[in-house]
Design an enzyme around this catalytic site. Sequence first.
Site, PDB file in Angstrom:
ATOM      1  N   GLU A  27       0.835  -1.188   0.000  1.00  0.00           N
ATOM      2  CA  GLU A  27       0.000   0.000   0.000  1.00  0.00           C
ATOM      3  C   GLU A  27       0.867   1.233   0.000  1.00  0.00           C
ATOM      4  OE1 GLU A  27      -3.861  -1.828   2.273  1.00  0.00           O
ATOM      5  OE2 GLU A  27      -2.619  -0.346   3.279  1.00  0.00           O
ATOM      6  N   CYS A  52       3.917   8.477   0.753  1.00  0.00           N
ATOM      7  CA  CYS A  52       4.553   7.590   1.727  1.00  0.00           C
ATOM      8  C   CYS A  52       4.775   6.249   1.052  1.00  0.00           C
ATOM      9  CB  CYS A  52       3.634   7.462   2.938  1.00  0.00           C
ATOM     10  SG  CYS A  52       4.246   6.343   4.189  1.00  0.00           S
ATOM     11  N   CYS A  93       8.246  -6.458   7.422  1.00  0.00           N
ATOM     12  CA  CYS A  93       9.474  -5.943   8.040  1.00  0.00           C
ATOM     13  C   CYS A  93      10.034  -7.029   8.939  1.00  0.00           C
ATOM     14  CB  CYS A  93       9.156  -4.693   8.863  1.00  0.00           C
ATOM     15  SG  CYS A  93      10.628  -3.894   9.537  1.00  0.00           S
ATOM     16  N   CYS A 112       9.141  -4.052  16.098  1.00  0.00           N
ATOM     17  CA  CYS A 112       8.761  -2.993  17.030  1.00  0.00           C
ATOM     18  C   CYS A 112       7.365  -3.331  17.560  1.00  0.00           C
ATOM     19  CB  CYS A 112       8.773  -1.639  16.339  1.00  0.00           C
ATOM     20  SG  CYS A 112      10.378  -1.282  15.590  1.00  0.00           S
ATOM     21  N   CYS A 114       4.064  -1.603  16.257  1.00  0.00           N
ATOM     22  CA  CYS A 114       3.892  -1.460  14.804  1.00  0.00           C
ATOM     23  C   CYS A 114       3.263  -2.716  14.211  1.00  0.00           C
ATOM     24  CB  CYS A 114       5.258  -1.216  14.150  1.00  0.00           C
ATOM     25  SG  CYS A 114       5.176  -1.213  12.348  1.00  0.00           S
ATOM     26  N   CYS A 142       0.521   5.390   9.570  1.00  0.00           N
ATOM     27  CA  CYS A 142       1.747   4.620   9.738  1.00  0.00           C
ATOM     28  C   CYS A 142       1.477   3.377  10.564  1.00  0.00           C
ATOM     29  CB  CYS A 142       2.780   5.428  10.507  1.00  0.00           C
ATOM     30  SG  CYS A 142       3.107   7.005   9.787  1.00  0.00           S
TER      31      CYS A 142
HETATM   32  N1  SAH Z   1      10.930   1.079   9.422  1.00  0.00           N
HETATM   33  C1  SAH Z   1      11.104   2.483   9.398  1.00  0.00           C
HETATM   34  C2  SAH Z   1      10.128   3.198   8.478  1.00  0.00           C
HETATM   35  C3  SAH Z   1       8.700   2.734   8.470  1.00  0.00           C
HETATM   36  S1  SAH Z   1       7.746   3.028   9.916  1.00  0.00           S
HETATM   37  C4  SAH Z   1      11.040   3.059  10.776  1.00  0.00           C
HETATM   38  O1  SAH Z   1      10.685   2.347  11.714  1.00  0.00           O
HETATM   39  O2  SAH Z   1      11.383   4.229  10.932  1.00  0.00           O
HETATM   40  C5  SAH Z   1       7.368   4.764   9.803  1.00  0.00           C
HETATM   41  C6  SAH Z   1       7.030   5.409  11.159  1.00  0.00           C
HETATM   42  O3  SAH Z   1       5.758   4.968  11.640  1.00  0.00           O
HETATM   43  C7  SAH Z   1       8.038   5.058  12.226  1.00  0.00           C
HETATM   44  O4  SAH Z   1       8.393   6.180  12.987  1.00  0.00           O
HETATM   45  C8  SAH Z   1       7.259   4.081  13.050  1.00  0.00           C
HETATM   46  O5  SAH Z   1       7.797   3.983  14.317  1.00  0.00           O
HETATM   47  C9  SAH Z   1       5.871   4.670  13.011  1.00  0.00           C
HETATM   48  N2  SAH Z   1       4.813   3.751  13.411  1.00  0.00           N
HETATM   49  C10 SAH Z   1       4.760   2.420  13.267  1.00  0.00           C
HETATM   50  N3  SAH Z   1       3.622   1.915  13.768  1.00  0.00           N
HETATM   51  C11 SAH Z   1       2.920   2.958  14.241  1.00  0.00           C
HETATM   52  C12 SAH Z   1       1.645   3.085  14.875  1.00  0.00           C
HETATM   53  N4  SAH Z   1       0.867   2.033  15.076  1.00  0.00           N
HETATM   54  N5  SAH Z   1       1.238   4.340  15.220  1.00  0.00           N
HETATM   55  C13 SAH Z   1       2.019   5.404  14.961  1.00  0.00           C
HETATM   56  N6  SAH Z   1       3.208   5.344  14.370  1.00  0.00           N
HETATM   57  C14 SAH Z   1       3.675   4.139  14.024  1.00  0.00           C
HETATM   58 FE1  SF4 Z   2       9.706  -2.272  10.936  1.00  0.00          FE
HETATM   59 FE2  SF4 Z   2       7.525  -1.150  11.937  1.00  0.00          FE
HETATM   60 FE3  SF4 Z   2       9.747  -1.180  13.376  1.00  0.00          FE
HETATM   61 FE4  SF4 Z   2       9.603   0.411  11.205  1.00  0.00          FE
HETATM   62  S1  SF4 Z   2       8.381   0.580  13.078  1.00  0.00           S
HETATM   63  S2  SF4 Z   2      11.299  -0.958  11.800  1.00  0.00           S
HETATM   64  S3  SF4 Z   2       8.315  -0.870   9.877  1.00  0.00           S
HETATM   65  S4  SF4 Z   2       8.562  -2.981  12.723  1.00  0.00           S
END
Ligand code: SAH
Ligand code: SF4
Length: 406
Positions: free
Chosen positions: A121, A134, A141, A145, A148, A381
């Site tokens: 997406e 975006c 991934c 995290c 996420c 995100c």
């Molecule tokens: N993997 C990279 C880029 C993709 S995530 C990274 O982690 O930076 C892009 C952003 O969205 C990151 O700052 C991530 O921490 C944030 N993000 C992920 N899940 C989220 C959520 N459920 N609510 C808000 N931000 C989130």
């Molecule tokens: Fe991967 Fe989500 Fe962590 Fe970004 S925030 S590194 S997309 S697991």
Amino acid sequence: MTDSVLDTMPLAAAAPAPETVKPSLVGLTRAQLSEALASIGVPERERRMRVGQLWHWIYFHGVSSFDAMLNVSKVLRATLSEHYALTRPQVMAQQVSVDGTRKWLMRMPPVDARDKGAEIECVYIPESDRGTLCVSSQVGCTLTCTFCHTGTQKLVRNLTAQEIVQQLVVARDMLGDFPGQTPPTDGLIPSGEGVRAVSNIVFMGMGEPLYNFDQVTDAIGVLTDGEGLSLSKRRITVSTSGVVPQIGPLGDAAGTMLAISLHAVNDELRNKLVPLNKKYPIRDLMAACRAYPGASNARRITFEYVMLKGVNDSPAEARELVRLLKGVPAKINLIPFNPWPGTQYECSDWETIEKFSDIVFNAGYASPVRTPRGRDILAACGQLKSETEKLRARARLALDDESASA
Ligand code: SAH
Ligand code: SF4
């Protein structure tokens, strides 16, 4: 403003069988285009010039047919179309939010016999003075995290540079953003003389861009090429969860803006939220940021901080954040947590976010709270692709309806 979806539109049914698909030239680097020309017998002395021609048609004009390439000889155009195509990933569905945010579900053609064709997406966020796309760098991934949703997805593969570039090409198609095209009238798309619908790109979709370094930097090379898509490096931001050894090389190879997903100010908590922190702790991460090539007060590093209720949102943590960023040219981006089904976290209360933001602001940092955009279409995100199955089911239903009423 109501919180309802303006439009959900299924756009395509099934992809054609992989063996009938000619490889697409859209999204290739100059070197790859040159190889493609070599493989159909274009002599070496001609290739540079031919690559230049193709480049202009594909990336500047956005053409989708070899016939449109007027300065390419008819014979070469015929040979090209015999072996190659100018296809883009299929847009399986489009959702348009009431705030103009658009989400596209794209299906990539299979990269090999085992690949079923990745689905990703891509989200477009229009604002009055810019339009931000975006993009994803991986399907899923490998990092985990805990807040996420992407991190919970099993299927993971790197996207190719071509697939990364194609996300912008598709967005420009959909937004009528190539010369001579007409933008759709149903959205709040920035337009006007010299205004591009997509002016900015953030690598904040699925995946960890610095775990797919070569493809991401190759893609950035294509995106920023002045004779083609022509995006400014300063308008491309690569977000990383903190792959320390690749941060400096990113600055050297791509020269883009950098965003760090910080989310916690001490190692104990960051180890839990961003497990990669166990490998590259905060101290090393901050050192890499201090050394980031090209960072300055005019080119600040963005620190992303997701607001998790009762987890990382206290005033003491806001003050610690300010202390941590001393000496780093920084912007702080407070992101309201976007909940997903099954998550253990909640988003901080609005007053808590404001208090946190005030502390950071009073210390001299711009600290915009990222306004949730496209909430009605789950475009936020960490939610990209998580709703894909539902979206596909909906798209399929709508197609069934259409064929039933046809
Ligand atoms: N993997 C990279 C880029 C993709 S995530 C990274 O982690 O930076 C892009 C952003 O969205 C990151 O700052 C991530 O921490 C944030 N993000 C992920 N899940 C989220 C959520 N459920 N609510 C808000 N931000 C989130
Ligand atoms: Fe991967 Fe989500 Fe962590 Fe970004 S925030 S590194 S997309 S697991």
